[in-house]
Design an enzyme around this catalytic site. Structure first.
Site, mmCIF file in Angstrom:
data_model
loop_
_atom_site.group_PDB
_atom_site.id
_atom_site.type_symbol
_atom_site.label_atom_id
_atom_site.label_comp_id
_atom_site.label_asym_id
_atom_site.label_seq_id
_atom_site.Cartn_x
_atom_site.Cartn_y
_atom_site.Cartn_z
ATOM 1 N N HIS A 150 6.730 13.161 -8.386
ATOM 2 C CA HIS A 150 8.033 12.705 -7.888
ATOM 3 C C HIS A 150 8.441 13.418 -6.595
ATOM 4 O O HIS A 150 9.358 14.229 -6.592
ATOM 5 C CB HIS A 150 9.089 12.903 -8.980
ATOM 6 C CG HIS A 150 10.439 12.391 -8.649
ATOM 7 N ND1 HIS A 150 10.671 11.352 -7.776
ATOM 8 C CD2 HIS A 150 11.672 12.781 -9.095
ATOM 9 C CE1 HIS A 150 11.970 11.114 -7.691
ATOM 10 N NE2 HIS A 150 12.600 11.974 -8.473
ATOM 11 N N CYS A 184 17.184 10.757 -5.381
ATOM 12 C CA CYS A 184 15.906 10.240 -5.885
ATOM 13 C C CYS A 184 15.691 8.764 -5.579
ATOM 14 O O CYS A 184 14.576 8.252 -5.745
ATOM 15 C CB CYS A 184 15.805 10.475 -7.384
ATOM 16 S SG CYS A 184 15.858 12.217 -7.842
#
Length: 397
Positions: free
Chosen positions: A345, A81
């Site tokens: 995201h 991430c």
């Protein structure tokens, strides 16, 4: 040599399979917008670090070729991430090191619907890069059938609640704030506003986290043009450039695993150390910051990050968000974009999109979500496995 962000661009973040596009289409849209924002052409770009997690090797080249076939080096970056901010960090290092005067950092992701698998292949965590992290979780909390990333962060939330008295309502207040902020962001995947009670009543993903406290899977891309001071001297309008004052990446240390706590294994120690390095290098502190874009993959991670950044004492983050200190009219505005929870995201794009939002804020170009008088911004991007990147930005002039 100083490094500046001269231009940014991004696509709208969308639910996977919403639009009939490929990752290179996303990259072309975001990259073209960043180049236009900087007032340059792709021919002036000397290096291109590209971040993504779920596309094949050299997808970075395939994406960058949509902007031009100039033969410049393209680097493929994957750091879970924290991938987007890792690509941005390479761009800054190229510029600060005198290797290049103009670098394009690009990040994108085309994802599948449904929860992330947590880095395991077919559910086998024994060979996963994050096996050690999930092993800590399993030893203390067991392993359930809910999505593994939600489990490890949900277990961190329960630990925080047990140790400090943090409440479910305080966790839900993070989601309510970020959903409220995203209503003013045309790039956000979600623009619906929810109250704390609605967030608490949503479907439970892994106790105590409900769906509206969890970041979704998303498609999207973001880009940033990073340049040197001498490049700015040759280009106008230089006054729109935003300085990268300091940046740091940290990875796991013994502290991540020694306690057997999910709070540590999901990255709070990494975030704390990255912030410390940035404050030390810049001579600035959290009290100098006006606006923050941080990695709220789950509501608990926003609370853990408040503590890691020094916004409050350990254990006081629930009270901080409840007090209104992290929204408009408070001490800081955190995630004016809506954050990961509401903006979305797409892993490879997230870190660069955070910086895009801060650049717009520091230029005074954020429209109805503008933070009044914003001069200093901080971005925080984290990935399990692990990497934490903190970036401090300052407006020109």
């Amino acid at each position: 040599m100083k490094a500046y962000v001269a231009g940014v661009g991004m696509t709208r973040f969308e639910k996977p399979e919403t639009r009939d596009w490929q990752y290179w289409d996303m990259a072309r849209e975001a990259g073209s917008a960043a180049l236009a924002d900087a007032g340059i052409t792709y021919a002036e770009v000397e290096q291109v670090p590209v971040g993504y997690c779920f596309q094949p090797s050299t997808a970075g080249q395939r994406a960058a070729y949509e902007l031009g076939l100039t033969g410049v080096p393209v680097y493929n970056v994957n750091n879970n991430c924290a991938t987007g901010s890792s690509a941005l960090m390479l761009a800054r290092q190229f510029v600060e090191g005198g290797i290049a005067d103009c670098v394009l950092a690009l990040g994108f992701e085309k994802m599948k619907r449904g929860a992330l698998g947590g880095g395991a292949d077919g559910g086998d965590f024994s060979t996963s890069p994050v096996a050690r992290h999930y092993g800590v979780m399993a030893a203390r909390h067991g392993f359930e059938m809910s999505p593994p990333t939600a489990q490890i962060f949900g277990d961190a939330a329960r630990e925080h609640m047990e140790k400090y008295g943090t409440t479910e309502a305080q966790l839900a207040a993070v989601g309510a704030k970020n959903h409220r902020h995203s209503a003013n962001n045309p790039y956000a995947q979600f623009q619906d506003v929810y109250g704390v009670d609605e967030i608490l009543a949503a479907r439970v993903v892994h106790r105590p986290l409900t769906k509206l406290q969890c970041s979704p899977t998303s498609d999207g891309a973001a880009a940033a043009v990073v340049v040197s001071e001498r490049f700015l001297e040759r280009h106008e309008p230089a006054h729109r450039a935003v300085e990268i004052v300091a940046q740091a990446m940290t990875t796991d240390t013994d502290e991540s695993f020694a306690s057997g706590s999910c709070v540590d294994v999901v990255g709070q120690p990494m975030s704390r150390e990255a912030a410390r390095q940035v404050y030390e290098r810049s001579g600035l502190g959290i009290d100098d910051v006006d606006v923050v874009e941080l990695h709220d993959c789950f509501s608990i991670n926003e609370l853990l990050t408040y503590e890691a950044l020094g916004m409050c004492e350990e254990g006081e983050s629930g009270k901080l968000v409840e007090s209104g200190a992290t929204t408009y009219g408070g001490r800081w505005v955190v995630n004016p974009s809506g954050g990961l929870i509401s903006k979305g995201h797409p892993l490879g794009a997230t870190g660069i999109a955070q910086v895009a939002e801060l650049v717009w804020q520091l230029r005074g170009e954020a429209g109805p979500r503008q933070v009044p008088g914003a001069r200093v911004g901080l971005a925080h991007n984290i990935g399990l496995g692990g990497a934490a990147v903190v970036t401090l930005l300052r407006a020109a002039g």
